[in-house]
Design an enzyme around this catalytic site. Structure first.
Site, PDB file in Angstrom:
ATOM      1  N   ASP A  96      17.317 -51.963   6.172  1.00  0.00           N
ATOM      2  CA  ASP A  96      16.627 -50.944   6.952  1.00  0.00           C
ATOM      3  C   ASP A  96      17.621 -50.338   7.938  1.00  0.00           C
ATOM      4  O   ASP A  96      18.104 -51.023   8.846  1.00  0.00           O
ATOM      5  CB  ASP A  96      15.476 -51.649   7.708  1.00  0.00           C
ATOM      6  CG  ASP A  96      14.418 -50.682   8.193  1.00  0.00           C
ATOM      7  OD1 ASP A  96      14.762 -49.523   8.487  1.00  0.00           O
ATOM      8  OD2 ASP A  96      13.244 -51.110   8.307  1.00  0.00           O
ATOM      9  N   ASP A 197      15.184 -45.287   8.435  1.00  0.00           N
ATOM     10  CA  ASP A 197      14.153 -45.162   9.461  1.00  0.00           C
ATOM     11  C   ASP A 197      14.052 -43.707   9.950  1.00  0.00           C
ATOM     12  O   ASP A 197      15.086 -43.067  10.199  1.00  0.00           O
ATOM     13  CB  ASP A 197      14.552 -46.079  10.636  1.00  0.00           C
ATOM     14  CG  ASP A 197      13.463 -46.221  11.679  1.00  0.00           C
ATOM     15  OD1 ASP A 197      12.364 -46.653  11.320  1.00  0.00           O
ATOM     16  OD2 ASP A 197      13.720 -45.889  12.857  1.00  0.00           O
ATOM     17  N   GLU A 248      11.900 -42.915   5.471  1.00  0.00           N
ATOM     18  CA  GLU A 248      10.658 -42.906   6.236  1.00  0.00           C
ATOM     19  C   GLU A 248      10.521 -41.520   6.854  1.00  0.00           C
ATOM     20  O   GLU A 248      11.355 -41.116   7.666  1.00  0.00           O
ATOM     21  CB  GLU A 248      10.663 -43.965   7.331  1.00  0.00           C
ATOM     22  CG  GLU A 248       9.288 -44.092   7.964  1.00  0.00           C
ATOM     23  CD  GLU A 248       9.310 -44.674   9.371  1.00  0.00           C
ATOM     24  OE1 GLU A 248       8.280 -45.213   9.793  1.00  0.00           O
ATOM     25  OE2 GLU A 248      10.325 -44.578  10.056  1.00  0.00           O
ATOM     26  N   HIS A 322       4.896 -52.719   8.990  1.00  0.00           N
ATOM     27  CA  HIS A 322       4.926 -53.371  10.305  1.00  0.00           C
ATOM     28  C   HIS A 322       4.458 -52.445  11.429  1.00  0.00           C
ATOM     29  O   HIS A 322       4.426 -52.872  12.579  1.00  0.00           O
ATOM     30  CB  HIS A 322       6.356 -53.838  10.581  1.00  0.00           C
ATOM     31  CG  HIS A 322       7.317 -52.688  10.629  1.00  0.00           C
ATOM     32  ND1 HIS A 322       7.626 -51.920   9.518  1.00  0.00           N
ATOM     33  CD2 HIS A 322       7.980 -52.139  11.658  1.00  0.00           C
ATOM     34  CE1 HIS A 322       8.445 -50.962   9.882  1.00  0.00           C
ATOM     35  NE2 HIS A 322       8.686 -51.053  11.176  1.00  0.00           N
ATOM     36  N   ASP A 323       4.147 -51.192  11.114  1.00  0.00           N
ATOM     37  CA  ASP A 323       3.639 -50.259  12.131  1.00  0.00           C
ATOM     38  C   ASP A 323       2.152 -49.977  11.968  1.00  0.00           C
ATOM     39  O   ASP A 323       1.566 -49.240  12.765  1.00  0.00           O
ATOM     40  CB  ASP A 323       4.361 -48.897  12.028  1.00  0.00           C
ATOM     41  CG  ASP A 323       5.842 -48.983  12.338  1.00  0.00           C
ATOM     42  OD1 ASP A 323       6.235 -49.850  13.131  1.00  0.00           O
ATOM     43  OD2 ASP A 323       6.603 -48.166  11.778  1.00  0.00           O
TER      44      ASP A 323
HETATM   45  O1  TEU Z   1       8.634 -45.884  12.883  1.00  0.00           O
HETATM   46  C1  TEU Z   1       8.498 -44.526  13.111  1.00  0.00           C
HETATM   47  C2  TEU Z   1       7.218 -44.077  13.533  1.00  0.00           C
HETATM   48  O2  TEU Z   1       7.032 -42.893  13.496  1.00  0.00           O
HETATM   49  C3  TEU Z   1       6.189 -45.063  13.973  1.00  0.00           C
HETATM   50  O3  TEU Z   1       6.724 -46.013  14.801  1.00  0.00           O
HETATM   51  C4  TEU Z   1       5.143 -44.346  14.696  1.00  0.00           C
HETATM   52  O4  TEU Z   1       5.720 -43.484  15.624  1.00  0.00           O
HETATM   53  C5  TEU Z   1       4.300 -45.272  15.453  1.00  0.00           C
HETATM   54  O5  TEU Z   1       3.674 -46.131  14.594  1.00  0.00           O
HETATM   55  C6  TEU Z   1       3.376 -44.426  16.261  1.00  0.00           C
HETATM   56  O6  TEU Z   1       2.128 -44.867  16.255  1.00  0.00           O
HETATM   57  C7  TEU Z   1       9.901 -46.392  12.726  1.00  0.00           C
HETATM   58  C8  TEU Z   1       9.815 -47.887  12.601  1.00  0.00           C
HETATM   59  O7  TEU Z   1       9.103 -48.208  11.439  1.00  0.00           O
HETATM   60  C9  TEU Z   1       9.203 -48.432  13.849  1.00  0.00           C
HETATM   61  O8  TEU Z   1       8.960 -49.802  13.776  1.00  0.00           O
HETATM   62  C10 TEU Z   1      10.130 -48.103  14.980  1.00  0.00           C
HETATM   63  O9  TEU Z   1       9.542 -48.483  16.184  1.00  0.00           O
HETATM   64  C11 TEU Z   1      10.447 -46.615  15.036  1.00  0.00           C
HETATM   65  O10 TEU Z   1      10.775 -46.064  13.787  1.00  0.00           O
HETATM   66  C12 TEU Z   1      11.638 -46.378  15.913  1.00  0.00           C
HETATM   67  O11 TEU Z   1      12.805 -46.816  15.293  1.00  0.00           O
END
Ligand code: TEU
Length: 549
Positions: A96, A197, A248, A322-323
């Site tokens: 990642d 990412d 992503e 994970h989000d």
């Molecule tokens: O996530 C990008 C992202 O857009 C999400 O974090 C989203 O903004 C968030 O869920 C809002 O509700 C990526 C990664 O997957 C995340 O874990 C990181 O925190 C983020 O980028 C920053 O690197």
């Protein structure tokens, strides 16, 4: 080229996967220890979220050193062992890469802060619009202004995420060369997959106030994005046909995805888009409670399926990461129809046209965390919004309810391996609490049970290997207007696949419009299917994968 269409990717959040040294955090050795589990499931790749040196303000998405492994997760030797042990089992690694920003502790940013012009130009520093007024009104994705003031320069730096995650300046060719070096370094370690990412945010456009939103339209799918991706492809992973990549894409447009993931575009193998996971938001606002909009969910997924195919572009298909909250709690019914709905959601996502991604624990039907106190939360986004919601006037109670539904920590509770202490995740104190339902939902129990959610996922992966139609078939939406049924057809040569799912806890029926007598049911979540001519009766959360040759 590696056939990513026939592959399935399993996502690992190392911090919450398996702890071998008792410090309460998962580690790389823990992944190695569980490779047989992943092989048993049948996944081809493991995507491991960032384990590079990091202050962990955003759990590793704040990278301090791209070339070294955070000691919390292990050593380079541990990584090499993981890579070689995975290889022996036919499992490939996908890393990642976080290149939109670094940690503020990264050497480049530290040098920038000393005033070194070379490194200041690695980031985005701008004058404010006046005293105490940032350059633009853009908002950080984690809440608050996207700009942080640095007194020494009387300037602000841009951080689309946390204040500790300054955005890199991709318009600087030197930054792009440094990024290329990082990718090549991990390629030299035998890595065969990369997840990039928020990669569609790297090309910033005009720095203007946004009177219609939070600023995202100025930097999302920005002006040079395709050029930068083509360059990265050409100079790094594009030289190895075995490597697969996924970008992503935050708030992206489909038109841009035709290019990001287009077969002949030489950008990426596939994309994650998130529109289908905003059907329980209010517009772009996630911190609200609204029931999910089933018709919209179908409409969005179908729209992407049809048009990406038309443009010969490839999707990553997924419910969880994970989000995101756990899907069985989100679009299923984690209480009354836990098993049925977990399986239904699995079937309808895995048979779409695209490469399926399974997030650790999804294959067990893991549910939302069920936290009731702010002290249980760890995520920077949740902690920020808990405060912001109350500043906006919501009661603490209300703010809790919202976090319980939307917090990213819902998916970050430790993997439930056994019904023992801490779900078998650690012998120490876990960094975040284990879900109490590990006593019933756990890998050990599900491995033994033929009818488990785990074994259902396993069968889905086997079906993809066995039936080309799942990887290569065309896509046709069905039951578009039906209030409860999610259905579609795939066609390949003489073969047909009809996938049906009931998204609700009430029996329903749907007329397929063709005689189904010649179809066989490859997989379902009830023992007996009820079909008469073209009419299918679906029990609560029932799903069936019907096939005809
Ligand atoms: O996530 C990008 C992202 O857009 C999400 O974090 C989203 O903004 C968030 O869920 C809002 O509700 C990526 C990664 O997957 C995340 O874990 C990181 O925190 C983020 O980028 C920053 O690197």
């Amino acid at each position: 080229m590696a056939d990513f269409k026939k592959s399935v990717v399993y996502q690992i959040y190392p911090k919450s996967f398996y702890d071998t040294d008792g410090d309460g955090l998962g580690d790389l050795k823990g992944i190695t220890a569980k490779l047989d589990y992943i092989r048993e499931l049948g996944a081809d790749y493991i995507w491991i979220t960032p384990f590079f040196v990091s202050p962990q303000k955003d759990n590793g998405y704040d990278v301090e050193d791209y070339y070294n492994i955070d000691p919390r997760y292990g050593t380079m030797e541990d990584f090499e062992e993981l890579s070689s042990e995975a290889g022996k089992r036919g499992i490939r690694l996908m890393l990642d890469m976080v290149f939109n920003h670094t940690s503020s502790r990264h050497e480049w940013f530290q040098k920038a802060l000393t005033g070194d012009p070379k490194y200041k130009d690695f980031y985005i520093f701008k004058k404010g619009k006046g005293k105490g007024v940032p350059p633009t009104n853009w908002e950080s994705k984690f809440g608050g202004s996207a700009w942080e003031y640095v007194e020494k320069f009387d300037e602000y730096y841009l951080h689309l995420f946390d204040v500790s995650q300054p955005d890199l300046n991709w318009d600087n060719p030197e930054v792009r060369r440094e990024i290329q070096k990082v990718v090549k370094f991990w390629m030299s370690k035998g890595v065969k997959g990369f997840r990039f990412d928020v990669i569609n945010l790297i090309s910033k456009g005009a720095f203007e106030d946004d009177y219609e939103g939070d600023g995202r339209r100025f930097y999302t799918d920005g002006p040079n994005i395709h050029e930068y991706l083509k360059e990265l492809n050409e100079t790094t992973f594009g030289t190895d046909a075995e490597i697969i990549t996924v970008g992503e894409m935050s708030s992206t447009s489909m038109e841009n995805c035709y290019r990001y993931a287009g077969q002949d575009e030489n950008e990426l193998s596939m994309v994650f888009s998130f529109h289908h996971l905003k059907v329980d938001f209010m517009g772009n606002e996630k911190w609200v409670i609204v029931p999910f909009d089933f018709r919209k969910l179908k409409e969005i997924l179908f729209d992407w399926q049809v048009h990406m195919a038309e443009h010969r572009a490839w999707n990553a298909v997924f419910w969880c990461n994970h989000d995101q909250p756990r899907v069985v709690s989100r679009f299923g019914n984690a209480e009354q129809y836990w098993k049925e709905s977990a399986k239904m959601l699995a079937a309808v996502i895995h048979c779409l046209r695209g490469t399926p991604y399974i997030y650790q624990g999804e294959e067990l039907g893991m549910t939302n965390a069920g936290f009731t106190d702010i002290s249980q939360y760890r995520d920077v986004e949740s902690l920020n919004h808990f405060r912001i919601l109350q500043e906006k006037g919501l009661s603490r109670e209300n703010a809790y309810q919202i976090l319980q539904i939307h917090s990213r920590d819902n998916s970050r509770t430790p993997m439930q391996w056994t019904d023992g202490a801490n779900g078998g995740f650690t012998e120490g104190t876990p960094w975040i609490e284990v879900n109490k339902n590990c006593s019933t939902i756990n890998a050990a129990a599900e491995a033994k049970d033929d009818d488990s959610v785990f074994n259902f996922y396993k069968k889905l992966i086997q079906l993809r290997k066995e039936y080309d139609i799942i990887a290569y078939g065309t896509f046709e939406p069905e039951a578009e207007k039906h209030p409860a049924v999610f259905a579609y057809k795939r066609c390949y040569r003489e073969e047909k696949l009809l996938v049906v799912g009931n998204f609700y806890g009430m029996q329903t029926s749907w007329d397929a419009g063709e005689d189904l007598t010649d179809y066989v049911c490859l997989l379902g979540n009830y023992k007996q299917q009820i079909m008469k001519g073209g009419e299918i009766t679906l029990k609560p959360y029932e799903t069936m994968i019907l096939y005809k040759k």
